[in-house]
Scaffold this motif. Structure first.
Motif, PDB file in Angstrom:
ATOM      1  N   THR A  38       0.832  -1.204   0.000  1.00 25.41           N
ATOM      2  CA  THR A  38       0.000   0.000   0.000  1.00 25.41           C
ATOM      3  C   THR A  38       0.867   1.255   0.000  1.00 25.41           C
ATOM      4  OG1 THR A  38      -1.706  -1.203   1.223  1.00 25.41           O
ATOM      5  CG2 THR A  38      -1.879   1.187   1.188  1.00 25.41           C
ATOM      6  N   ILE A  82      -6.298  -0.689   6.223  1.00 23.27           N
ATOM      7  CA  ILE A  82      -6.087  -1.740   5.237  1.00 23.27           C
ATOM      8  C   ILE A  82      -6.659  -3.038   5.779  1.00 23.27           C
ATOM      9  CG2 ILE A  82      -4.366  -2.961   3.858  1.00 23.27           C
ATOM     10  CD1 ILE A  82      -2.505  -0.499   4.557  1.00 23.27           C
ATOM     11  N   ARG A 110      -8.983   0.441   2.415  1.00 23.42           N
ATOM     12  CA  ARG A 110      -8.555  -0.331   1.247  1.00 23.42           C
ATOM     13  C   ARG A 110      -8.525  -1.805   1.614  1.00 23.42           C
ATOM     14  NH1 ARG A 110      -3.921   1.233  -2.336  1.00 23.42           N
ATOM     15  NH2 ARG A 110      -5.366   0.326  -3.811  1.00 23.42           N
ATOM     16  N   ASP A 114      -8.164  -4.466  -3.258  1.00 21.03           N
ATOM     17  CA  ASP A 114      -7.854  -3.152  -3.830  1.00 21.03           C
ATOM     18  C   ASP A 114      -6.344  -2.982  -3.995  1.00 21.03           C
ATOM     19  OD1 ASP A 114     -10.590  -2.494  -3.684  1.00 21.03           O
ATOM     20  OD2 ASP A 114     -10.350  -1.729  -1.640  1.00 21.03           O
TER      21      ASP A 114
END
Length: 199
Positions: A38, A82, A110, A114
């Motif tokens: 990420t 996340i 997310r 994703d």
């Protein structure tokens, strides 16, 4: 610039690794590979201006921790979460949004799917594989001048302009990690056709 590295399984209780880069206001703790991916992607996203980290506080009603990664983006500051989104009713969402707004934040959630979306997932890893690579001053100048003069262009065209035979892909990846130029990692797999943009 340092990318997080993860300890072997039997050292899993060790302190988290750290991620740093030009957009990082501080060294950001990284606890697992999904968080690292990420951050790699955020560091290459043009709308992300800076990557920060908050240490708290813990709010009781609604129960939420305001600790974590904060992305300062073009449209505001977002507390990053996340993983799978917890079930919340509209009232809980409204209370959470209010608490975050009181701290000048919005929530950006997310899911793993994703973060692992292609081609961004593989491209960000491929770009960051070149982090820290030495790019000569002359190559930096040639690349910068070509982008200034001709605008965004594919890596193959940039290579043709500055000096055929040079590993321009590796050079532009290293410069992207330094936030000195941008790469289109959203459209297709990283390669000769990838568009390069000036900073």
């Amino acid at each position: 610039m340092r990318i997080a590295t993860f300890p072997r399984a039997h050292h899993s209780a060790a302190r988290p690794s750290l991620f740093t880069g030009p957009k990082c206001a501080v060294a950001v703790p990284v606890h697992d590979a999904l968080h690292l991916d990420t951050l790699l992607q955020a560091s290459l996203t043009p709308s992300v201006r800076t990557i920060g980290y908050r240490t708290g506080p813990q709010v009781e009603c609604p129960p939420v921790s305001l600790a974590g990664v904060v992305l300062h983006m073009d449209d505001g500051r977002f507390l990053l979460r996340i993983g799978e989104r917890p079930q919340r009713d509209p009232g809980e969402d409204a209370r959470l949004a209010h608490v975050l707004a009181c701290h000048g934040l919005r929530l950006l959630e997310r899911r793993a799917a994703d973060v692992q979306r292609e081609p961004v997932f593989s491209n960000a890893r491929a770009v960051w594989a070149h982090a820290g690579r030495q790019v000569s001053l002359m190559d930096r100048l040639r690349i910068g001048m070509a982008l200034d003069e001709y605008g965004p262009q594919p890596i193959a065209e940039l290579e043709r302009r500055i000096c055929p035979g040079r590993d321009v892909l590796a050079a532009v990846c290293a410069l992207a990690c330094e936030n000195l130029l941008r790469l289109d990692i959203e459209t297709a797999a990283l390669g000769a056709r990838t568009l390069v943009f000036g900073s």
